[in-house]
Design a protein around this motif. Sequence first.
Motif, short mmCIF file in Angstrom:
data_model
loop_
_atom_site.label_atom_id
_atom_site.label_comp_id
_atom_site.label_asym_id
_atom_site.label_seq_id
_atom_site.Cartn_x
_atom_site.Cartn_y
_atom_site.Cartn_z
N VAL A 165 -56.34 59.15 18.31
CA VAL A 165 -56.47 57.76 18.07
C VAL A 165 -57.46 57.44 16.81
N LYS A 166 -56.67 56.46 16.01
CA LYS A 166 -57.59 56.12 14.81
C LYS A 166 -58.81 55.10 15.31
N PRO A 167 -60.13 55.10 15.00
CA PRO A 167 -60.93 54.26 15.56
C PRO A 167 -60.46 52.77 15.08
N SER A 168 -60.73 51.73 16.05
CA SER A 168 -60.01 50.37 15.70
C SER A 168 -60.87 49.86 14.83
N ILE A 169 -62.11 50.25 14.43
CA ILE A 169 -62.95 49.40 13.74
C ILE A 169 -62.53 49.39 12.01
N ILE A 170 -61.63 50.66 11.91
CA ILE A 170 -61.03 50.75 10.37
C ILE A 170 -59.62 50.17 10.18
N ILE A 171 -58.99 49.83 11.35
CA ILE A 171 -57.64 49.42 11.26
C ILE A 171 -57.25 48.24 10.21
N ILE A 172 -58.28 47.18 10.21
CA ILE A 172 -57.98 46.08 9.15
C ILE A 172 -58.11 46.67 7.76
N ASP A 173 -59.08 47.39 7.63
CA ASP A 173 -59.40 48.14 6.04
C ASP A 173 -57.94 48.76 5.96
N GLU A 174 -57.30 49.77 6.78
CA GLU A 174 -56.20 50.17 6.51
C GLU A 174 -55.00 49.56 6.06
N ILE A 175 -54.71 48.56 7.03
CA ILE A 175 -53.83 47.59 6.83
C ILE A 175 -53.96 46.89 5.22
N GLU A 176 -55.11 46.59 4.97
CA GLU A 176 -55.43 45.92 3.82
C GLU A 176 -55.22 46.89 2.51
N ASN A 177 -55.38 48.25 2.69
CA ASN A 177 -55.31 49.27 1.74
C ASN A 177 -53.78 49.58 1.55
N ASN A 178 -52.99 49.33 2.58
CA ASN A 178 -51.50 49.61 2.49
C ASN A 178 -50.97 48.55 1.83
N LEU A 179 -51.31 47.35 1.95
CA LEU A 179 -50.83 46.00 1.43
C LEU A 179 -51.15 46.11 0.03
N ARG A 180 -52.24 46.28 -0.42
CA ARG A 180 -52.59 46.44 -1.53
C ARG A 180 -51.70 47.56 -2.31
N TYR A 181 -51.43 48.75 -1.69
CA TYR A 181 -50.45 49.83 -2.44
C TYR A 181 -49.03 49.32 -2.53
N LEU A 182 -48.64 48.63 -1.52
CA LEU A 182 -47.20 48.11 -1.70
C LEU A 182 -46.94 47.02 -2.65
N VAL A 183 -48.04 45.98 -2.95
CA VAL A 183 -47.76 45.37 -3.75
C VAL A 183 -48.20 45.49 -5.06
N GLN A 184 -49.36 46.46 -5.45
CA GLN A 184 -49.73 46.62 -6.83
C GLN A 184 -49.06 47.91 -7.22
N GLU A 185 -48.85 48.98 -6.44
CA GLU A 185 -48.43 50.14 -6.85
C GLU A 185 -46.88 50.11 -6.62
#
Length: 516
Positions: A434-454
């Motif tokens: 299970v992924k640590p819940s503390i990094i879930i928001i950072d992970e969502i933002e990183n994926n959002l950035r990738y989809l929008v910018q890349e």
Amino acid sequence: MNKELIIDSNPSEIVIALLEDKQLVELHKDKKNNNFSVGDIYLGKVKKIISGLNAAFVDVGYEKDAFLHYLDLGAQVNSLNKYTKLAIAGKSKILAMENFILEKEIEKTGKINNVLSVNQPVLVQIAKEPISTKGPRITSEISIAGRYLVLVPFSDRVSVSQKIRNSEEKIRLKRLVQSIKPKNFGIIVRTVAEGKKVADLDADLKGLVEKWYNVAAKLEGARPPKIIQGEMNRTSAILRDLLTEEFNHVHVNDQGVYEEMKDYIKTIAPGKTDILKHYKNKVPIFDYLGVEKQIKSSFGKIVSIRGGTYLIIEHTEALHVIDVNSGHRINADNSQESNALEVNLEAAAEIARQLRLRDIGGIIVVDFIDMVEAGNRRKLFEKMKEEMKKDRAKHNILPPSKFGLVQITRQRVRTETNVEILEKCPACGGSGEVKPSIIIIDEIENNLRYLVQEQNEKDLTLRVHPFIYSYLTKGLYSLKLKWFVKYKTWFRLEPSISYHFLEYRFFNKLDDEIKM
């Protein structure tokens, strides 16, 4: 053969199951917001010409430009371009095909930049739907399919389906069509035309010619990209292609679709309207008629066949690989060679069904159980060809190689049908971690950035657990608003009670999940 069509209509898509003798053989999913179906005719604009590929990229309104190869232009593309130009200019009323002077055919080995130019409007037809990251594959050799005939403008050729085996019937059909065919129209006679009278063929032909002139009328003043003629929905197309005397029942659970299909059946087969049944039970139609159980048992990596035999189906980027296994099936009264032949013949029938059911296209390599005798390998080859005759997709089968492999190519025009049948742990996704819940928001933002910018994705939807939804939207200056300002892209945020706490998924404007 007993044929049944079962149609499950819901707000986002129509799922169509075709059964032969109560066995599921085809499964089609037709999204109601799919604007790029095979057969749709578009007025596109040439965006780029790639001389090295001898091809052009054409804007038809899809997020990715469509691909048009020189070999898909058609011999009479110059005539089509001339006709299109006149129709756009508002001269469609005087564009009677019998008076139209055809241009010279293009050379088979020519160059595309001698035919097309950048920003030129072109009339094209979808040949393959968008698959994965690729845009649609298109052709400018326009064809309009009917019940018995296919109309090909700017041609004078008449051909008859190769699936009609009777040579006398082929000659009869060809003579009939030539006697009623208008000038500058080519005709392909479909398999279902076998045995039909000239009145049936003539009525179908007149309807197709009318459709072509409707296309010409819609071109007046049109600016690309624009859809000119939409192909009928998948349900009606299947009825058009498959409805025969062997069709016994058509079940549909939606009143609107039921009425549409009833009207359509009246036009193509008035005597068959009684086969259409409106399903009104509260139990889902696929569950009630036993389709759901067949779906769950027919998809997945491992497919079981009676007697312990099973298939392993693997999908790679380049091809599909199917391995045949006998399992624990051993007949002590037979030799090893006889057992292998028996298993292989059963597997051949199931493989042909799986190719239709999953709509697998491209290159398929099948590893059958080794057989020593050449006669047995020949029997397997003939069995494979016999089973594949039921398949409407174009295909080619090679005899078993010296390594016992059978190679198949099958036409691919749509995305392969895939049904997830395994249930994973909602928290770990089957990994046991299970992924640590503390990094879930950072992970969502990183994926959002990738989809929008890349990936330059537009019109995104993010679905998350309600707790995460509350966290992302709390306060006047929420994280969602911060991300909008930071990445200059608005996206929809939706809570889903079916997601576990750390689960989130991105969807595009067609509501297809974007795999990360």
